[in-house]
Design a protein around this motif. Structure first.
Motif, PDB file in Angstrom:
ATOM      1  N   PHE A   1      13.094 -12.739  12.917  1.00 44.00           N
ATOM      2  CA  PHE A   1      13.859 -12.945  11.684  1.00 44.00           C
ATOM      3  C   PHE A   1      13.423 -14.209  10.975  1.00 44.00           C
ATOM      4  CE2 PHE A   1      17.264 -12.528   8.812  1.00 44.00           C
ATOM      5  CZ  PHE A   1      17.878 -13.761   8.658  1.00 44.00           C
ATOM      6  N   SER A   2      13.168 -15.267  11.707  1.00 47.81           N
ATOM      7  CA  SER A   2      12.827 -16.546  11.090  1.00 47.81           C
ATOM      8  C   SER A   2      11.457 -16.538  10.421  1.00 47.81           C
ATOM      9  CB  SER A   2      12.875 -17.665  12.138  1.00 47.81           C
ATOM     10  OG  SER A   2      11.944 -17.403  13.169  1.00 47.81           O
ATOM     11  N   SER A   3      10.694 -15.480  10.607  1.00 48.66           N
ATOM     12  CA  SER A   3       9.383 -15.393   9.957  1.00 48.66           C
ATOM     13  C   SER A   3       9.443 -14.714   8.594  1.00 48.66           C
ATOM     14  CB  SER A   3       8.397 -14.636  10.853  1.00 48.66           C
ATOM     15  OG  SER A   3       8.765 -13.282  10.972  1.00 48.66           O
ATOM     16  N   TYR A   4      10.622 -14.258   8.196  1.00 49.90           N
ATOM     17  CA  TYR A   4      10.788 -13.558   6.925  1.00 49.90           C
ATOM     18  C   TYR A   4      11.535 -14.401   5.918  1.00 49.90           C
ATOM     19  CZ  TYR A   4       9.930  -9.455   9.895  1.00 49.90           C
ATOM     20  OH  TYR A   4       9.403  -8.565  10.789  1.00 49.90           O
ATOM     21  N   ALA A   5      11.083 -14.372   4.690  1.00 41.98           N
ATOM     22  CA  ALA A   5      11.955 -14.792   3.603  1.00 41.98           C
ATOM     23  C   ALA A   5      12.941 -13.652   3.379  1.00 41.98           C
ATOM     24  CB  ALA A   5      11.144 -15.056   2.342  1.00 41.98           C
ATOM     25  N   MET A   6      14.136 -13.991   2.928  1.00 49.32           N
ATOM     26  CA  MET A   6      15.172 -12.983   2.734  1.00 49.32           C
ATOM     27  C   MET A   6      15.651 -12.989   1.293  1.00 49.32           C
ATOM     28  SD  MET A   6      15.491 -11.521   5.647  1.00 49.32           S
ATOM     29  CE  MET A   6      16.981 -10.567   5.322  1.00 49.32           C
ATOM     30  N   GLY A   7      16.007 -11.824   0.838  1.00 47.98           N
ATOM     31  CA  GLY A   7      16.490 -11.716  -0.531  1.00 47.98           C
ATOM     32  C   GLY A   7      17.656 -10.752  -0.637  1.00 47.98           C
ATOM     33  N   TRP A   8      18.385 -10.901  -1.722  1.00 43.63           N
ATOM     34  CA  TRP A   8      19.454  -9.972  -2.080  1.00 43.63           C
ATOM     35  C   TRP A   8      19.166  -9.420  -3.482  1.00 43.63           C
ATOM     36  CZ3 TRP A   8      23.365  -8.335   1.052  1.00 43.63           C
ATOM     37  CH2 TRP A   8      23.650  -9.086   2.203  1.00 43.63           C
ATOM     38  N   PHE A   9      19.353  -8.129  -3.602  1.00 44.90           N
ATOM     39  CA  PHE A   9      19.245  -7.450  -4.878  1.00 44.90           C
ATOM     40  C   PHE A   9      20.506  -6.619  -5.077  1.00 44.90           C
ATOM     41  CE2 PHE A   9      14.765  -7.978  -6.172  1.00 44.90           C
ATOM     42  CZ  PHE A   9      14.264  -8.590  -5.033  1.00 44.90           C
ATOM     43  N   ARG A  10      20.721  -6.171  -6.281  1.00 50.23           N
ATOM     44  CA  ARG A  10      21.861  -5.298  -6.536  1.00 50.23           C
ATOM     45  C   ARG A  10      21.474  -4.240  -7.558  1.00 50.23           C
ATOM     46  NH1 ARG A  10      25.897  -9.503  -9.782  1.00 50.23           N
ATOM     47  NH2 ARG A  10      24.735  -9.554 -11.753  1.00 50.23           N
ATOM     48  N   GLN A  11      22.189  -3.139  -7.496  1.00 51.85           N
ATOM     49  CA  GLN A  11      21.950  -2.058  -8.456  1.00 51.85           C
ATOM     50  C   GLN A  11      23.274  -1.451  -8.859  1.00 51.85           C
ATOM     51  OE1 GLN A  11      19.100   0.897  -7.189  1.00 51.85           O
ATOM     52  NE2 GLN A  11      18.696   1.479  -9.307  1.00 51.85           N
ATOM     53  N   ALA A  12      23.565  -1.552 -10.136  1.00 49.97           N
ATOM     54  CA  ALA A  12      24.768  -0.951 -10.703  1.00 49.97           C
ATOM     55  C   ALA A  12      24.443   0.462 -11.157  1.00 49.97           C
ATOM     56  CB  ALA A  12      25.264  -1.794 -11.868  1.00 49.97           C
ATOM     57  N   PRO A  13      25.448   1.319 -11.267  1.00 52.98           N
ATOM     58  CA  PRO A  13      25.208   2.705 -11.697  1.00 52.98           C
ATOM     59  C   PRO A  13      24.492   2.759 -13.042  1.00 52.98           C
ATOM     60  CG  PRO A  13      27.422   2.472 -10.846  1.00 52.98           C
ATOM     61  CD  PRO A  13      26.860   1.083 -10.931  1.00 52.98           C
ATOM     62  N   GLY A  14      23.408   3.523 -13.073  1.00 54.76           N
ATOM     63  CA  GLY A  14      22.681   3.691 -14.314  1.00 54.76           C
ATOM     64  C   GLY A  14      21.800   2.534 -14.711  1.00 54.76           C
ATOM     65  N   LYS A  15      21.690   1.538 -13.832  1.00 58.10           N
ATOM     66  CA  LYS A  15      20.880   0.358 -14.157  1.00 58.10           C
ATOM     67  C   LYS A  15      19.773   0.175 -13.121  1.00 58.10           C
ATOM     68  CE  LYS A  15      24.432  -2.198 -16.661  1.00 58.10           C
ATOM     69  NZ  LYS A  15      25.113  -3.514 -16.812  1.00 58.10           N
ATOM     70  N   GLU A  16      18.789  -0.623 -13.494  1.00 50.59           N
ATOM     71  CA  GLU A  16      17.703  -0.920 -12.580  1.00 50.59           C
ATOM     72  C   GLU A  16      18.144  -1.947 -11.537  1.00 50.59           C
ATOM     73  OE1 GLU A  16      13.919  -0.125 -15.582  1.00 50.59           O
ATOM     74  OE2 GLU A  16      14.280  -2.117 -14.763  1.00 50.59           O
TER      75      GLU A  16
ATOM     76  N   THR B   1      29.876  -5.707 -10.178  1.00 48.34           N
ATOM     77  CA  THR B   1      30.027  -4.452  -9.457  1.00 48.34           C
ATOM     78  C   THR B   1      28.683  -3.767  -9.294  1.00 48.34           C
ATOM     79  OG1 THR B   1      32.305  -4.128 -10.191  1.00 48.34           O
ATOM     80  CG2 THR B   1      31.060  -2.162  -9.537  1.00 48.34           C
ATOM     81  N   ALA B   2      28.326  -3.474  -8.041  1.00 51.94           N
ATOM     82  CA  ALA B   2      27.021  -2.879  -7.749  1.00 51.94           C
ATOM     83  C   ALA B   2      26.917  -2.626  -6.254  1.00 51.94           C
ATOM     84  CB  ALA B   2      25.888  -3.804  -8.186  1.00 51.94           C
ATOM     85  N   VAL B   3      25.888  -1.901  -5.880  1.00 48.80           N
ATOM     86  CA  VAL B   3      25.487  -1.834  -4.482  1.00 48.80           C
ATOM     87  C   VAL B   3      24.533  -2.994  -4.235  1.00 48.80           C
ATOM     88  CG1 VAL B   3      24.335  -0.501  -2.704  1.00 48.80           C
ATOM     89  CG2 VAL B   3      25.770   0.660  -4.394  1.00 48.80           C
ATOM     90  N   TYR B   4      24.826  -3.775  -3.223  1.00 40.86           N
ATOM     91  CA  TYR B   4      24.021  -4.947  -2.899  1.00 40.86           C
ATOM     92  C   TYR B   4      23.128  -4.635  -1.697  1.00 40.86           C
ATOM     93  CZ  TYR B   4      26.553  -7.848  -6.180  1.00 40.86           C
ATOM     94  OH  TYR B   4      27.074  -8.391  -7.340  1.00 40.86           O
ATOM     95  N   TYR B   5      21.860  -4.970  -1.845  1.00 43.81           N
ATOM     96  CA  TYR B   5      20.873  -4.723  -0.805  1.00 43.81           C
ATOM     97  C   TYR B   5      20.268  -6.035  -0.324  1.00 43.81           C
ATOM     98  CZ  TYR B   5      20.919   0.029  -2.722  1.00 43.81           C
ATOM     99  OH  TYR B   5      21.292   1.271  -3.179  1.00 43.81           O
ATOM    100  N   CYS B   6      20.087  -6.147   0.984  1.00 40.41           N
ATOM    101  CA  CYS B   6      19.307  -7.261   1.488  1.00 40.41           C
ATOM    102  C   CYS B   6      17.898  -6.766   1.817  1.00 40.41           C
ATOM    103  CB  CYS B   6      19.956  -7.899   2.707  1.00 40.41           C
ATOM    104  SG  CYS B   6      20.142  -6.819   4.147  1.00 40.41           S
ATOM    105  N   ALA B   7      16.969  -7.679   1.789  1.00 38.47           N
ATOM    106  CA  ALA B   7      15.573  -7.328   2.006  1.00 38.47           C
ATOM    107  C   ALA B   7      14.843  -8.479   2.677  1.00 38.47           C
ATOM    108  CB  ALA B   7      14.910  -6.985   0.679  1.00 38.47           C
ATOM    109  N   ALA B   8      13.769  -8.126   3.374  1.00 41.06           N
ATOM    110  CA  ALA B   8      12.970  -9.117   4.099  1.00 41.06           C
ATOM    111  C   ALA B   8      11.528  -9.075   3.615  1.00 41.06           C
ATOM    112  CB  ALA B   8      13.020  -8.851   5.600  1.00 41.06           C
TER     113      ALA B   8
END
Length: 126
Positions: A28-43, A90-97
């Motif tokens: 885990f410590s070898s990854y940068a981490m990010g959060w993104f979100r996507q609302a309905p009908g949006k990128e 308001t959105a679905v929130y995603y984490c990413a590595a």
């Protein structure tokens, strides 16, 4: 690596939530981490990112000053503290590595990430 995001839910405007992203594996410590979100009908929109050690962070303009990203490498977990929530959050929130680490040119782009969690829904009522 497998990522599991949780902590979403329904909250009133002005309230707070903390999202967690638990990662499997020992790297885990070898990854940068990010959060993104996507609302309905949006990128999908960049929210925040943090470097491997937590020493560097970056935020999307719409959340800067309200959200805080952090990580605990001992617990293989990244967090997103969300304060002063607004209905437009308001959105679905995603984490990413990101295996390439914290590279300023790509860390705010979804293409800069290699692994994604399943998403957790945040709903902010007015």
């Amino acid at each position: 690596v497998q990522l599991q995001a949780c902590g979403g839910g329904l909250v009133q405007a002005g309230g707070s939530l903390r999202l967690s992203c638990a990662a499997s594996g020992r790297t885990f410590s070898s990854y940068a981490m990010g959060w993104f979100r996507q609302a309905p009908g949006k990128e999908r929109e960049f929210v925040a990112a943090i470097s491997r050690t937590g020493g560097s962070t970056i935020y999307g303009a719409s959340v800067r000053g309200r959200f805080t990203i952090s990580r605990d490498n001992a617990k293989n977990t990244a967090y997103l503290q969300m304060n002063s929530l607004k209905p437009e959050d308001t959105a679905v929130y995603y984490c990413a590595a990101a295996t390439t680490g914290y590279i300023a040119a790509v860390i705010s782009k979804s293409t800069g990430y290699d692994y994604w969690g399943q998403g957790t829904l945040v709903t902010v009522s007015s």
